[in-house]
Design an enzyme around this catalytic site. Structure first.
Site, short mmCIF file in Angstrom:
data_model
loop_
_atom_site.label_atom_id
_atom_site.label_comp_id
_atom_site.label_asym_id
_atom_site.label_seq_id
_atom_site.Cartn_x
_atom_site.Cartn_y
_atom_site.Cartn_z
N ASN A 192 -7.34 3.90 9.86
CA ASN A 192 -6.65 2.65 10.12
C ASN A 192 -6.77 2.59 11.75
O ASN A 192 -7.05 1.46 12.27
CB ASN A 192 -5.20 2.47 9.69
CG ASN A 192 -4.50 3.35 10.07
OD1 ASN A 192 -4.86 4.59 9.55
ND2 ASN A 192 -3.40 3.48 10.53
N SER B 102 -4.07 -2.73 -0.32
CA SER B 102 -2.96 -3.40 0.06
C SER B 102 -3.44 -4.95 0.15
O SER B 102 -4.21 -5.03 1.11
CB SER B 102 -2.24 -2.84 1.27
OG SER B 102 -1.12 -3.85 1.84
N CYS C 251 1.43 0.12 12.40
CA CYS C 251 2.26 0.24 11.22
C CYS C 251 3.47 0.98 11.79
O CYS C 251 4.42 1.20 10.72
CB CYS C 251 1.63 0.88 10.15
SG CYS C 251 0.26 -0.20 9.29
N GLY D 121 0.78 -1.40 0.09
CA GLY D 121 -0.21 0.03 0.02
C GLY D 121 0.89 1.13 -0.06
O GLY D 121 0.67 2.42 -0.85
N THR D 122 1.87 1.08 0.77
CA THR D 122 2.71 2.49 1.04
C THR D 122 3.46 2.74 -0.54
O THR D 122 3.36 3.88 -0.71
CB THR D 122 3.83 2.05 1.92
OG1 THR D 122 3.28 1.84 3.10
CG2 THR D 122 4.97 3.15 2.01
N1 PLP Z 1 -2.69 3.16 4.68
C1 PLP Z 1 -3.17 2.54 5.77
C2 PLP Z 1 -4.65 3.18 6.05
C3 PLP Z 1 -2.87 1.47 6.30
O1 PLP Z 1 -3.62 1.01 7.52
C4 PLP Z 1 -1.78 1.06 6.02
C5 PLP Z 1 -1.03 -0.13 6.86
O2 PLP Z 1 -1.54 -0.52 7.90
C6 PLP Z 1 -0.91 1.43 5.08
C7 PLP Z 1 -1.72 2.34 4.22
C8 PLP Z 1 0.44 1.00 4.40
O3 PLP Z 1 0.02 -0.48 3.74
P1 PLP Z 1 1.18 -1.35 3.53
O4 PLP Z 1 1.30 -2.09 4.93
O5 PLP Z 1 0.74 -2.48 2.52
O6 PLP Z 1 2.44 -0.71 3.04
#
Ligand code: PLP
Length: 387
Positions: free
Chosen positions: A156, A206, A332, A72-73
């Site tokens: 989140n 993600s 995270c 996702g990042t």
């Molecule tokens: N955006 C939100 C709202 C999230 O909750 C997260 C991960 O917890 C991310 C982005 C990042 O995703 P990834 O862990 O796949 O990089």
């Protein structure tokens, strides 16, 4: 002692059906998808079928793009930095302004901070005590040089849902050229989402949040929006992302969405039921509990609470001894108990922020798990309060 996993917003276990497909790909499809011979073609077919499926899941148009990434990042970075780089490559002297909310995940916030170092002007929009975005502030902060707005679909930490459709419509009324990106990492798999219904220009998600393999994400890009790659290399992913594709991971993402799609109604019903049950039981078992975030417009799987007089880390430690996995603040941040910028933005006092813990339920949560967890919270709180 049982282990009860109540941290589905941090990540989800791999679905066993997805695992079967992944094993099958790992065993039988070893080619590089860019190779022209049989082994490569088999991998390419799996990737393109997955792309079509994910696009149809999103209700995307046939000419819209869907780029597979590593997380996702990465998808968020690609959307935001990629779009700004494209604009800068056309006119490097243009002064650009971008807007986001103060309660985004660090994947968005730190990308904005990086762009500030590149001379991009930024605005962060606040929320009220209920976690609602200050819409008037958002709309009045739009300027002539505003080129991008990035607002998340659901938070989140608290699960608060932002009215994304309305946000997109109101922004476009002011200037239809502003590109609206959304981090829908916590929405996909938990809540209905369709590009036709919520016409964002780009959105990031993600796989590991909806029972696919970790290390897989995707970026949706509406037809006509041009971005530059941020990973330079080969011409993979239609030139948006260099690097040999992760065929098994991509298959896992599509397969996991197929499972979400086939069970959407039933799962949502179950999660809503269990989420309400959790809250009701918790509020009757423990006194001086406060629910953080919006009481109604939230993902019902997410229960973020503060218990008066109880520090989050102490409670989490006690719950871990009972076999319960939950989290404080944003998991995270490598599990680090840093003060939550999301809860602070609500205007909560320091004690409430420090005592906040998040339970997030998911596909394999049962009524017994909830009974057990509430009981464990009750016992832990009694013990901690008696000290
Ligand atoms: N955006 C939100 C709202 C999230 O909750 C997260 C991960 O917890 C991310 C982005 C990042 O995703 P990834 O862990 O796949 O990089």
């Amino acid at each position: 002692m049982p282990r009860i996993y109540l941290d589905y917003n941090a990540t989800t276990p791999l679905d066993p059906t997805v695992l079967e497909d992944v094993c099958d790909v790992l065993k039988n499809v070893s080619g590089n998808p860019s190779s022209l011979y049989e082994e490569g073609r088999s991998a390419r077919i799996l990737i393109e079928d997955s792309r079509q499926f994910v696009k149809s899941f999103l209700d995307a148009g046939s000419e819209d793009e869907l780029i597979f990434t590593s997380s996702g990042t990465e998808s968020i970075n690609l959307a935001i930095v990629g779009y700004i780089n494209r604009l800068m490559s056309v006119n490097k002297d243009r002064k650009l302004h971008i807007i986001t909310s103060a309660v985004e995940h660090h994947a968005v916030l730190n990308t904005f901070q990086f762009l500030e170092t590149q001379g991009i002007e930024t605005t962060y929009i606040g929320i009220n005590n209920f976690g609602e975005l200050l819409m008037d502030d958002l709309l009045s902060s739009i300027k002539e040089n505003t080129v991008l707005v990035s607002i998340m679909g659901a938070n989140n930490e608290t699960g608060t849902i932002f009215p994304l459709k309305n946000i997109v419509n109101e922004i476009k009324k002011i200037n239809e050229n502003i590109v609206v990106h959304s981090d829908v990492v916590q929405v996909i798999g938990k809540h209905f989402f369709s590009i036709k219904d919520t016409p964002v220009d780009m959105c990031s998600f993600s796989g590991h949040k909806f029972y696919a393999m970790k290390g897989n994400g995707a970026l949706y890009i509406k037809k006509g929006i041009k971005i530059d790659p941020i990973i330079h290399g080969g011409h993979q992913e239609r030139g948006y992302r260099g690097g040999t594709e992760n065929t098994a991971g991509i298959v896992s993402l599509a397969k996991a969405l197929e499972i979400v799609k086939n069970n959407a109604e039933e799962n949502l019903k179950k999660i809503n039921y269990l989420g309400s049950m959790f809250l009701d039981k918790l509020f009757s078992a423990v006194d001086n509990v406060r629910l953080n975030g919006h009481p109604v417009n939230r993902l019902k799987n997410t229960i973020n609470i503060s218990i008066d007089g109880i520090k989050a880390e102490t409670l989490l430690f006690n719950l871990d001894l009972y076999g319960i996995s939950a989290s404080a603040g944003s998991a995270c941040n490598a599990g680090a108990l840093v003060k939550s910028h999301v809860l602070e933005a609500h205007g909560y006092d320091a004690a409430r922020v420090q005592s906040a813990i998040r339970f997030s339920i998911g596909r394999w949560t049962t009524e017994d798990d909830i009974e057990y967890a509430v009981n464990a919270v009750k016992k832990s709180v009694l013990k901690l309060r008696s000290l």
